[in-house]
Enzyme design. Structure first.
Site, short mmCIF file in Angstrom:
data_model
loop_
_atom_site.label_atom_id
_atom_site.label_comp_id
_atom_site.label_asym_id
_atom_site.label_seq_id
_atom_site.Cartn_x
_atom_site.Cartn_y
_atom_site.Cartn_z
N GLY A 203 -6.81 2.22 -36.55
CA GLY A 203 -6.31 2.16 -35.19
C GLY A 203 -5.21 3.18 -34.96
O GLY A 203 -4.28 2.96 -34.17
N SER B 211 2.26 -9.80 -36.02
CA SER B 211 2.93 -9.84 -34.72
C SER B 211 3.91 -11.00 -34.72
O SER B 211 3.72 -11.99 -35.44
CB SER B 211 1.89 -10.04 -33.60
N TYR C 32 -5.69 -14.46 -30.70
CA TYR C 32 -4.83 -13.39 -31.20
C TYR C 32 -3.71 -13.96 -32.05
O TYR C 32 -3.46 -13.50 -33.17
CB TYR C 32 -4.27 -12.59 -30.02
#
Length: 258
Positions: free
Chosen positions: A19, A148, A165
């Protein structure tokens, strides 16, 4: 050699950044290149990777842009193979590729849940497994998983309603710690960075919906900037972190302190 060069130089190292064509991955790839590493940038969106690679090459960096769907084991192995052919080693892996889907938990479509888990968790595992094999064989390596702050605690649905997520990023925390325990004896370090809220394409909708609330819950009272991930990523990739493994470093302006 100065203490700075001894601890933070990546000269002679090779890093794969998944990414890496945009957002935080692009920032990390730029930092590694400027620290002296050969950099391989890969993602499904190969055009973005090529644009990022061109930018790095213009500054004199050694860089390779490759297509890769991290959920496809054959493509993952191809990236590892081409990296070794180009640069002869894999010293650093950043698992940054990610996906999200916003929906209330009671309305989350199964196919959306599975897509997010497949990219964020299975993809990270497949990349770590493929690159980790070479790191274990060479008795050295640094793997940095991007989790995260959303994976460290629950999130207020008024600014982040994305149970898939959040769950996937929590899984990355445990994956990081378990691989650190498994591969530590082979001198392979596995750590994670837990970013707070940075203005990226993925976070655009979240910041539009709940930006003021996020700032209010961030002690430093701002979003992450263009260089705020670079130092943490460089620390965990370099000799400066040679006695650090299994750790989760929050780069979130203090949000996780509350």
């Amino acid at each position: 050699m100065s203490i700075f060069q001894k601890l933070f130089s990546l000269e002679g190292k090779t890093a794969i950044v998944t990414g890496g064509g945009r957002g935080l991955g692009r920032q990390i790839a730029q930092a590694y290149s400027e620290a002296g590493a050969n950099v391989v940038i890969c993602s499904r969106k190969v055009q973005a990777c090529e644009e990022a690679a061109e930018e790095i090459a213009e500054k004199g960096g050694n860089v390779l842009a490759l297509p890769c769907d991290v959920t496809d084991e054959e493509q993952v192995h191809r990236v590892v193979k081409e990296t070794l052919e180009a640069f002869q080693s894999i010293d650093i892996l950043v698992n940054n590729s990610g996906s999200s889907w916003g929906a209330p938990a009671l309305e989350m479509p199964l196919e959306a849940w599975q897509k997010v888990m497949n990219v964020n968790v299975t993809g990270a595992f497949l990349m770590a497994k493929a690159a980790g094999k070479h790191m274990v064989d060479q008795k050295s390596g640094k793997i940095i998983n991007i989790t995260s702050v959303a994976g460290l605690n629950g999130a207020d649905p008024r600014f982040l309603d994305a149970v898939g997520y959040n769950t996937s990023k929590g899984a990355i925390v445990t994956l990081t710690k378990d691989l650190a325990a498994k591969w530590g004896p082979d001198n392979v370090h596995v750590n994670a960075i837990a970013p707070g809220f940075f203005p990226t394409k993925m976070s655009e909708g979240v910041l539009e919906m709940g930006g003021d609330m996020i700032i209010d819950r961030t002690p430093l009272r701002r979003f992450g900037g263009e260089e705020d991930m670079m130092g943490a990523a460089l620390f965990l990739a370099s000799a400066a972190s040679d006695y650090v493994t299994g750790e989760i470093l929050a780069v979130d302006g203090g949000m996780n302190a509350l």
